[in-house]
Design a protein around this motif. Structure first.
Motif, PDB file in Angstrom:
ATOM      1  N   GLY A 233      -5.284  15.185 -59.402  1.00 50.59           N
ATOM      2  CA  GLY A 233      -6.318  14.579 -61.147  1.00 50.59           C
ATOM      3  C   GLY A 233      -5.136  12.668 -60.504  1.00 50.59           C
ATOM      4  O   GLY A 233      -5.533  12.118 -61.227  1.00 50.59           O
ATOM      5  N   ASN A 234      -3.587  12.234 -59.977  1.00 57.45           N
ATOM      6  CA  ASN A 234      -3.829  11.229 -59.771  1.00 57.45           C
ATOM      7  C   ASN A 234      -4.252  11.221 -58.479  1.00 57.45           C
ATOM      8  O   ASN A 234      -5.496  11.218 -58.235  1.00 57.45           O
ATOM      9  N   GLN A 235      -3.642   9.310 -57.877  1.00 63.73           N
ATOM     10  CA  GLN A 235      -4.570   8.913 -57.135  1.00 63.73           C
ATOM     11  C   GLN A 235      -4.604   9.943 -55.711  1.00 63.73           C
ATOM     12  O   GLN A 235      -5.665   9.318 -55.084  1.00 63.73           O
ATOM     13  N   TRP A 236      -3.968  10.734 -56.005  1.00 66.92           N
ATOM     14  CA  TRP A 236      -4.043  11.281 -54.087  1.00 66.92           C
ATOM     15  C   TRP A 236      -4.559  12.002 -54.299  1.00 66.92           C
ATOM     16  O   TRP A 236      -4.346  13.203 -55.023  1.00 66.92           O
ATOM     17  N   ILE A 237      -5.646  12.273 -52.788  1.00 71.48           N
ATOM     18  CA  ILE A 237      -6.509  13.455 -52.870  1.00 71.48           C
ATOM     19  C   ILE A 237      -5.528  13.797 -50.536  1.00 71.48           C
ATOM     20  O   ILE A 237      -5.421  13.184 -50.551  1.00 71.48           O
ATOM     21  N   GLY A 238      -6.336  14.679 -50.682  1.00 69.97           N
ATOM     22  CA  GLY A 238      -6.642  15.407 -49.679  1.00 69.97           C
ATOM     23  C   GLY A 238      -4.853  15.487 -48.974  1.00 69.97           C
ATOM     24  O   GLY A 238      -4.600  15.190 -47.762  1.00 69.97           O
ATOM     25  N   PRO A 239      -3.841  15.966 -49.999  1.00 68.73           N
ATOM     26  CA  PRO A 239      -2.865  16.019 -48.759  1.00 68.73           C
ATOM     27  C   PRO A 239      -2.357  17.319 -48.083  1.00 68.73           C
ATOM     28  O   PRO A 239      -2.548  18.791 -48.616  1.00 68.73           O
ATOM     29  N   GLY A 240      -2.269  16.882 -46.835  1.00 71.37           N
ATOM     30  CA  GLY A 240      -2.131  17.825 -45.285  1.00 71.37           C
ATOM     31  C   GLY A 240      -1.286  17.513 -44.362  1.00 71.37           C
ATOM     32  O   GLY A 240      -1.298  15.952 -44.549  1.00 71.37           O
ATOM     33  N   HIS A 241      -2.048  18.366 -43.533  1.00 70.32           N
ATOM     34  CA  HIS A 241      -1.398  18.165 -42.599  1.00 70.32           C
ATOM     35  C   HIS A 241      -0.035  17.136 -42.081  1.00 70.32           C
ATOM     36  O   HIS A 241       0.634  16.288 -42.098  1.00 70.32           O
ATOM     37  N   HIS A 242       1.161  18.132 -42.627  1.00 68.98           N
ATOM     38  CA  HIS A 242       2.673  18.614 -43.054  1.00 68.98           C
ATOM     39  C   HIS A 242       3.244  17.964 -41.987  1.00 68.98           C
ATOM     40  O   HIS A 242       3.627  19.136 -40.821  1.00 68.98           O
ATOM     41  N   ALA A 243       4.242  17.561 -41.760  1.00 70.70           N
ATOM     42  CA  ALA A 243       5.789  18.202 -41.900  1.00 70.70           C
ATOM     43  C   ALA A 243       6.907  18.852 -42.664  1.00 70.70           C
ATOM     44  O   ALA A 243       6.573  18.503 -43.797  1.00 70.70           O
TER      45      ALA A 243
ATOM     46  N   TYR B 185     -11.401  17.265 -63.405  1.00 68.61           N
ATOM     47  CA  TYR B 185     -11.877  18.817 -63.849  1.00 68.61           C
ATOM     48  C   TYR B 185     -11.150  19.864 -63.120  1.00 68.61           C
ATOM     49  O   TYR B 185     -10.922  19.051 -61.844  1.00 68.61           O
ATOM     50  N   ARG B 186      -9.387  20.408 -63.210  1.00 70.16           N
ATOM     51  CA  ARG B 186      -8.943  21.457 -62.623  1.00 70.16           C
ATOM     52  C   ARG B 186      -9.297  22.785 -62.542  1.00 70.16           C
ATOM     53  O   ARG B 186     -10.080  23.105 -63.489  1.00 70.16           O
ATOM     54  N   ALA B 187      -9.521  23.646 -61.277  1.00 67.73           N
ATOM     55  CA  ALA B 187     -10.353  24.932 -61.445  1.00 67.73           C
ATOM     56  C   ALA B 187      -8.922  25.229 -60.931  1.00 67.73           C
ATOM     57  O   ALA B 187      -8.081  25.544 -60.067  1.00 67.73           O
ATOM     58  N   ALA B 188      -9.631  27.051 -61.166  1.00 65.72           N
ATOM     59  CA  ALA B 188      -8.692  28.092 -60.622  1.00 65.72           C
ATOM     60  C   ALA B 188      -9.389  29.250 -60.917  1.00 65.72           C
ATOM     61  O   ALA B 188     -10.560  29.595 -61.317  1.00 65.72           O
ATOM     62  N   THR B 189      -8.687  30.414 -60.094  1.00 65.83           N
ATOM     63  CA  THR B 189     -10.042  30.993 -59.480  1.00 65.83           C
ATOM     64  C   THR B 189      -8.758  32.785 -59.991  1.00 65.83           C
ATOM     65  O   THR B 189      -7.229  32.303 -59.849  1.00 65.83           O
TER      66      THR B 189
END
Length: 738
Positions: A288-298, A685-689
């Protein structure tokens, strides 16, 4: 290992001769870093890889996008840092003369993976198109270099060749990641959404695939793999959903683990990553901060033993490097990894940081300089080393740090070329020895050891670390500290209290990049997640829909009976221009925070293709601005998808849609949307399952510009079952959030 009495005598004599002064240098001021860490030299630095060179610098590599808007495409990029607060751009890995001759003209070079073994640096990368076939036929290339800055020499052909799909095209042979495993073999993981991820054994030099590959993930879910070894487990981590949907990118990283580098990898709930209802434990997702789509990591470990995830993400305020629907702006970020209940979690589950945080710990305490390690050791001899690493320290007989290490948790690490036997002693209590192709740890009467592979080459530079964290001692030998392993020994010593003393060595070794540091304090508890309080509003469908309900495009096939809302999936959609699906809304409570919950039963089968049958919850502003949490069939997988659509190009109303994955799919699934306003007054809006209604997996957050309507949906295209499945909702309730 020397006999205990001999070692004790050596310690006593050495202590008398050299003293055991506890004098220590004043604490250094902490270095901080702020994401994105690549901002000083690039606007985008996607698919990052990282390694520490023997010169003490950390080197980062990125895919071939332009670094800045309107800049040229590079042939993969290189940069370096000493402290993660300032960076130097080093240019491209290849140029037009040195790029692989077997790549087709115009091919891109993606997703570098950097390693060090056999006395050289080895880089694996994706070639999007080879000269051998017409059209896109991705393959994995490999290049070697004497230094982490190059020059890079590509081999004469792919290490993994293109894989035909049987329909005139090719599977996604992309995103390589190498691992040296405890059996002494080298493995390469590669693949993506189209065809799944596989692992193949490599030749000893790492330049050729050998044997038969093993598929370790189902298709349609993971790409960007990275595998690390820890405490007897191999942890597979892969990125899910779309990397590059601009402001609606929901890329996230998930993990599974196995006792074997070939899998099967299962998540914390025991669900395999190869299941149709695919598993995966969250490593990082947007918060929910400015960063979306974090991935393809090392993955990397710093001098204090703290693990870090290095990854790209998108600032939702500036998502494009070029025009909308062009190149995505994906800078490089870094955050710490906490191991909680045996699983890697970014900042204990908090996700990407958006403000200053402590940088990775680099360099050494105790007055040791990585450029001249012998100067900080008594009894060691300065060696000229080589052009890459500079001076090194030779230990022949006995050596110690000139200053005493502090009491408590401690980590000692070095690049090392080992003689026949070398022993490291911490606190005059913890003894770690490499001898006779075994790694052994001894503390008093307790001892534990591990065999090193027969192929282990002690004459090459390897990474040796000995760490005391609380009452746990860990000694490890690997290539370069990137999660690979030749041998690891963990020994739990209840009541262990490491005293202040110089770090000592006995035997013979040449060391470089020597660091002695207090261990970072481990975090062992997940960050708090939303919890439900008192019931505020809702409906259990024990009668006709009341005044609190409203429709957009009412579907008369939806019926309420026997305490349930039954809704056959509409052959309709809500994405792009396909705004034909019905939506049913319930009035949300007033206030700045609450949690909405529903229980859904939707049987979409397993293993067959059903695109894109789904049902679930929605936070809705209009047909072009919403967040949708669904239990959805995506080709042969069944996933939980938290999607976002918004207008990405206001000039013509063109929309962008992307999604994050959350938890595991099941025929009966509980769902939640937790609403709150952030400090900027935005609506999050944060989701959970949940698959049992008790244990919840909290995942990604989407930010909407205003408060949304909350409701239910049931629709999808109908590739698959006919008649359509029926979505059955037991209730929609709203609770206080606490």
């Amino acid at each position: 290992m020397p006999p205990k009495r001999l070692l004790a005598a050596a310690l006593t004599v050495f202590a008398l001769a050299a003293g055991t002064s506890a004098a220590q240098a004043a604490p250094e001021p902490p270095v901080q870093t702020t994401n994105p860490i690549s901002s000083s030299f690039a606007d985008t630095f996607a698919d990052p890889a990282i390694i520490q060179g023997r010169d003490g610098y950390w080197y980062a590599y990125a895919t071939s996008d332009p670094l800045v808007a309107n800049g040229p495409f590079g042939l993969m990029h290189m940069a370096r840092t000493k402290d993660f607060s300032s960076w130097e751009y080093l240019g491209t890995v290849f140029d037009d003369q040195t790029k692989p001759a077997w790549a087709a003209p115009g091919s891109f070079f993606w997703a570098p993976d950097i390693r060090y073994f056999g006395g050289r640096y080895v880089m694996y990368f994706t070639v999007t198109d080879t000269a051998a076939n017409a059209g896109g036929d991705p393959a994995i290339g490999v290049a070697t270099a004497p230094t982490p800055a190059g020059p890079w020499t590509a081999t004469g052909g792919p290490v993994v060749t293109p894989k035909p799909d049987g329909n005139g095209g090719y599977f996604g042979t992309i995103d390589p990641a190498m691992l040296t495993a405890a059996d002494g073999k080298r493995y390469l993981y590669y693949g993506g959404f189209y065809g799944g991820i596989s692992v193949t054994e490599l030749s000893a030099d790492g330049l050729h695939a050998v044997g038969t590959p093993t598929q370790v993930t189902i298709g349609d879910r993971y790409e960007g793999s990275y595998v690390v070894y820890r405490d007897g487990w191999y942890y597979f981590m892969g990125s899910s959903m779309n990397c590059c949907a601009g402001p609606t990118t929901g890329y996230s990283v998930f993990a599974g683990r196995s006792r074997s580098p070939r899998g099967p990898f299962v998540d914390a709930d025991g669900v395999p990553l190869t299941d149709s209802r695919v598993g995966g434990t969250t490593v990082i997702t947007q918060n929910g901060n400015q960063w979306i789509g974090p991935g393809h990591h090392a993955f990397m470990t710093d001098a204090a033993g703290q693990d870090h995830i290095v990854y790209h993400a998108i600032d939702r305020g500036t998502p494009w490097l070029t025009n909308p629907f062009g190149i995505n702006r994906r800078p490089m970020l870094i955050d710490k990894i906490d191991w909680i209940d045996g699983w890697p979690r970014t900042r204990a589950g908090l996700g990407p940081s958006g403000s200053p945080v402590p940088a990775p710990t680099t360099g050494s305490a105790l007055g040791i300089d990585s450029t001249d390690p012998a100067a900080g050791l008594q009894g060691a001899t300065k060696q000229p080393g080589d052009a890459l690493g500079g001076p090194t320290a030779a230990i022949n007989g006995a050596a110690r740090t000139r200053q005493a290490a502090p009491a408590g948790s401690l980590r000692v690490e070095a690049d090392a070329r080992l003689g026949n036997s070398v022993t490291t002693v911490l606190g005059d209590q913890v003894v770690a020895t490499v001898a006779n192709n075994r790694l052994t740890v001894t503390v008093g009467p307790r001892t534990s050891s591990a065999n090193l592979p027969a192929t282990f080459d002690r004459t090459q530079w390897n990474k040796l670390s000995v760490q005391v964290s609380g009452s746990t001692v860990t000694a490890r030998l690997d290539d370069a500290g990137l999660g690979e392993v030749y041998g690891e020994v963990r020994l739990d010593v209840p009541g262990l209290k490491l005293g202040s003393a110089p770090v000592r060595w006995f035997g013979s070794a040449e060391v470089d990049n020597l660091t002695v540091r207090s261990v970072a304090k481990p975090v062992t508890k997940l960050a708090d997640v939303p919890q439900t309080g008192n019931l505020l509003a809702g409906d259990e469908f024990d009668g006709a829909l009341g005044a609190d309900w409203s429709w957009v495009r009412q579907d008369d096939k939806a019926t309420v009976a026997n305490g349930k809302l039954s809704w056959p999936l509409e052959n309709a959609d809500l994405v792009g221009s396909g705004n034909t699906a019905g939506l049913l809304f319930h009035t949300a409570p007033a206030g700045d925070s609450w949690i909405a919950e529903t229980k859904l039963h939707l049987d979409t089968g397993e293993g067959d293709i059903r695109n894109y049958q789904q049902a679930g919850m929605i936070a809705y502003l209009n047909d072009s601005d919403f967040a949708r949490l669904g239990n959805v069939a995506i080709w042969k997988t069944r996933q939980t998808e938290y999607g976002r659509e918004l207008v990405a190009r206001p000039s013509d109303g063109a929309t962008s849609y992307g999604a994050a994955a959350i938890g595991r799919s099941a025929p009966t699934l509980w769902m939640r949307l937790a609403y709150h306003k952030n400090a900027a007054g935005e609506h999050v809006y944060r989701a959970a399952t949940s698959v049992d209604g008790k244990n919840w997996t909290w995942g990604a957050s989407w930010v909407l510009p205003s408060a949304a309507k909350i409701g239910l949906y049931a629709h999808g295209e109908f590739t698959g079952a006919n008649p359509p499945p029926v979505a059955t909702f037991d209730y929609l309730k709203f609770y206080e959030s606490k």
